[in-house]
Design a protein around this motif. Sequence first.
Motif, PDB file in Angstrom:
ATOM      1  N   SER A 101      -8.379  -9.323  -2.046  1.00  0.00           N
ATOM      2  CA  SER A 101      -9.312  -8.992  -0.961  1.00  0.00           C
ATOM      3  C   SER A 101      -8.601  -8.957   0.387  1.00  0.00           C
ATOM      4  CB  SER A 101     -10.469  -9.998  -0.921  1.00  0.00           C
ATOM      5  OG  SER A 101      -9.986 -11.306  -0.673  1.00  0.00           O
ATOM      6  N   LEU A 102      -7.633  -9.857   0.606  1.00  0.00           N
ATOM      7  CA  LEU A 102      -6.882  -9.860   1.863  1.00  0.00           C
ATOM      8  C   LEU A 102      -5.913  -8.679   1.933  1.00  0.00           C
ATOM      9  CD1 LEU A 102      -6.044 -13.618   2.580  1.00  0.00           C
ATOM     10  CD2 LEU A 102      -7.679 -12.150   3.752  1.00  0.00           C
ATOM     11  N   ARG A 103      -5.405  -8.253   0.783  1.00  0.00           N
ATOM     12  CA  ARG A 103      -4.491  -7.122   0.770  1.00  0.00           C
ATOM     13  C   ARG A 103      -5.221  -5.799   0.964  1.00  0.00           C
ATOM     14  NH1 ARG A 103      -1.920  -7.323  -4.355  1.00  0.00           N
ATOM     15  NH2 ARG A 103      -2.720  -9.347  -4.997  1.00  0.00           N
ATOM     16  N   LYS A 104      -6.557  -5.882   0.990  1.00  0.00           N
ATOM     17  CA  LYS A 104      -7.382  -4.717   1.330  1.00  0.00           C
ATOM     18  C   LYS A 104      -7.792  -4.730   2.800  1.00  0.00           C
ATOM     19  CE  LYS A 104      -9.573  -4.221  -3.231  1.00  0.00           C
ATOM     20  NZ  LYS A 104     -10.867  -4.305  -3.972  1.00  0.00           N
ATOM     21  N   ASP A 105      -7.499  -5.845   3.475  1.00  0.00           N
ATOM     22  CA  ASP A 105      -7.895  -6.009   4.872  1.00  0.00           C
ATOM     23  C   ASP A 105      -6.950  -5.207   5.771  1.00  0.00           C
ATOM     24  OD1 ASP A 105      -7.866  -7.298   7.605  1.00  0.00           O
ATOM     25  OD2 ASP A 105      -9.475  -8.457   6.681  1.00  0.00           O
ATOM     26  N   TYR A 122       2.579  -4.256  -1.205  1.00  0.00           N
ATOM     27  CA  TYR A 122       1.537  -5.181  -1.663  1.00  0.00           C
ATOM     28  C   TYR A 122       0.163  -4.861  -1.081  1.00  0.00           C
ATOM     29  CZ  TYR A 122       5.717  -7.547  -3.129  1.00  0.00           C
ATOM     30  OH  TYR A 122       6.929  -7.817  -3.721  1.00  0.00           O
ATOM     31  N   ALA A 123       0.090  -3.811  -0.277  1.00  0.00           N
ATOM     32  CA  ALA A 123      -1.203  -3.381   0.276  1.00  0.00           C
ATOM     33  C   ALA A 123      -2.027  -2.711  -0.821  1.00  0.00           C
ATOM     34  CB  ALA A 123      -0.974  -2.416   1.431  1.00  0.00           C
ATOM     35  N   SER A 124      -3.315  -2.628  -0.600  1.00  0.00           N
ATOM     36  CA  SER A 124      -4.194  -1.981  -1.574  1.00  0.00           C
ATOM     37  C   SER A 124      -3.869  -0.489  -1.671  1.00  0.00           C
ATOM     38  CB  SER A 124      -5.652  -2.166  -1.174  1.00  0.00           C
ATOM     39  OG  SER A 124      -5.918  -1.457   0.028  1.00  0.00           O
ATOM     40  N   GLU A 125      -4.283   0.124  -2.758  1.00  0.00           N
ATOM     41  CA  GLU A 125      -4.044   1.554  -2.958  1.00  0.00           C
ATOM     42  C   GLU A 125      -4.670   2.379  -1.839  1.00  0.00           C
ATOM     43  OE1 GLU A 125      -4.842   4.964  -6.402  1.00  0.00           O
ATOM     44  OE2 GLU A 125      -5.182   2.843  -6.840  1.00  0.00           O
ATOM     45  N   GLN A 126      -5.836   1.944  -1.379  1.00  0.00           N
ATOM     46  CA  GLN A 126      -6.531   2.661  -0.304  1.00  0.00           C
ATOM     47  C   GLN A 126      -5.728   2.629   0.992  1.00  0.00           C
ATOM     48  OE1 GLN A 126     -10.411   1.078   0.608  1.00  0.00           O
ATOM     49  NE2 GLN A 126     -10.938   2.778   1.974  1.00  0.00           N
ATOM     50  N   LEU A 127      -5.137   1.483   1.307  1.00  0.00           N
ATOM     51  CA  LEU A 127      -4.374   1.359   2.556  1.00  0.00           C
ATOM     52  C   LEU A 127      -3.022   2.067   2.459  1.00  0.00           C
ATOM     53  CD1 LEU A 127      -5.187  -2.292   3.680  1.00  0.00           C
ATOM     54  CD2 LEU A 127      -6.074  -0.145   4.609  1.00  0.00           C
ATOM     55  N   ARG A 128      -2.503   2.225   1.259  1.00  0.00           N
ATOM     56  CA  ARG A 128      -1.255   2.972   1.101  1.00  0.00           C
ATOM     57  C   ARG A 128      -1.496   4.473   1.235  1.00  0.00           C
ATOM     58  NH1 ARG A 128       0.353   2.098  -4.015  1.00  0.00           N
ATOM     59  NH2 ARG A 128      -0.896   0.293  -4.594  1.00  0.00           N
TER      60      ARG A 128
END
Length: 283
Positions: A101-105, A122-128
């Motif tokens: 959840s934090l890696r999606k922040d 290590y970021a979420s797929e959406q943030l990448r």
Amino acid sequence: MERDTNTQTDTSMYANEEISVSDHVVAMVSDTELKIERTLLLLSENERDAISALLVSKHRQRYKTVEKIVQMYDVRDSFEVARVATTRVGYGDVLGIFSESLRKDRKLVSMAVQQDGDALEYASEQLRDNEQVVMRALRSDTHSCNEFAPLKHVSERLRSIRRVVKAGVEQDGNAIQFASKALQGDAELVITALGRYKHPHGFVSDCMVMKYVSDHLRTDRCFAIQVVKQNGHLLYQLPKEMRADREVAMAAAVTLQLPRDSSSSSSSSSSSSSSSSSSSSSS
């Protein structure tokens, strides 16, 4: 009134529990840094290998320190602890210690990649796939250990956007291998990548960038001349027909400051000497 004050103090103490853990992160990391810095002072200037090993060890010890604290206090979901750890430790892998959840922040990940672009892994797929977050990571000049920089972890969609790839290769030319096929055929981007190429052992002749250049670009004469003007050693990585091209070969020779054809230089020198001797005999 006195009882109310005590109650308020107790509540404040619980409210600041996460901040105390964050302080503990900073304290332990600082202590690790101090020990390493003291060790570095004991080394002579010639012990570069030992210094390099210590610097790598410094990152690893920082990571292990934070991981231990996070597990000890069970704070994988704490934004405050994650914020302190990712911005103070300066090691991208630290983001991976914390919860999904934090890696999606977006706010946390933006701070982490600005500190170390390798945190993008290590970021979420959406943030990448978020261009603003990705550009911040690519422009970070503190990639800790990743040989090919953060472009490796960028979404496929963003790898086909020229400005994104340009930001990546400007930091590390190796990143051209992660660009889309179309952009690997962009002459300007490839030349930029060659200028920013970072070989782990410093060998300029063993350049991996050319390995990923599109076929049509490798056989382009103007491109070949540009390449060898930047690095004459790359003549040997061009196709046979380009190596056999006189103008391309001459451009490489000039870059490498190779001597011209010895036979032509010797003949010119002999002719000049004969002319000087004849003029002296006539006088």
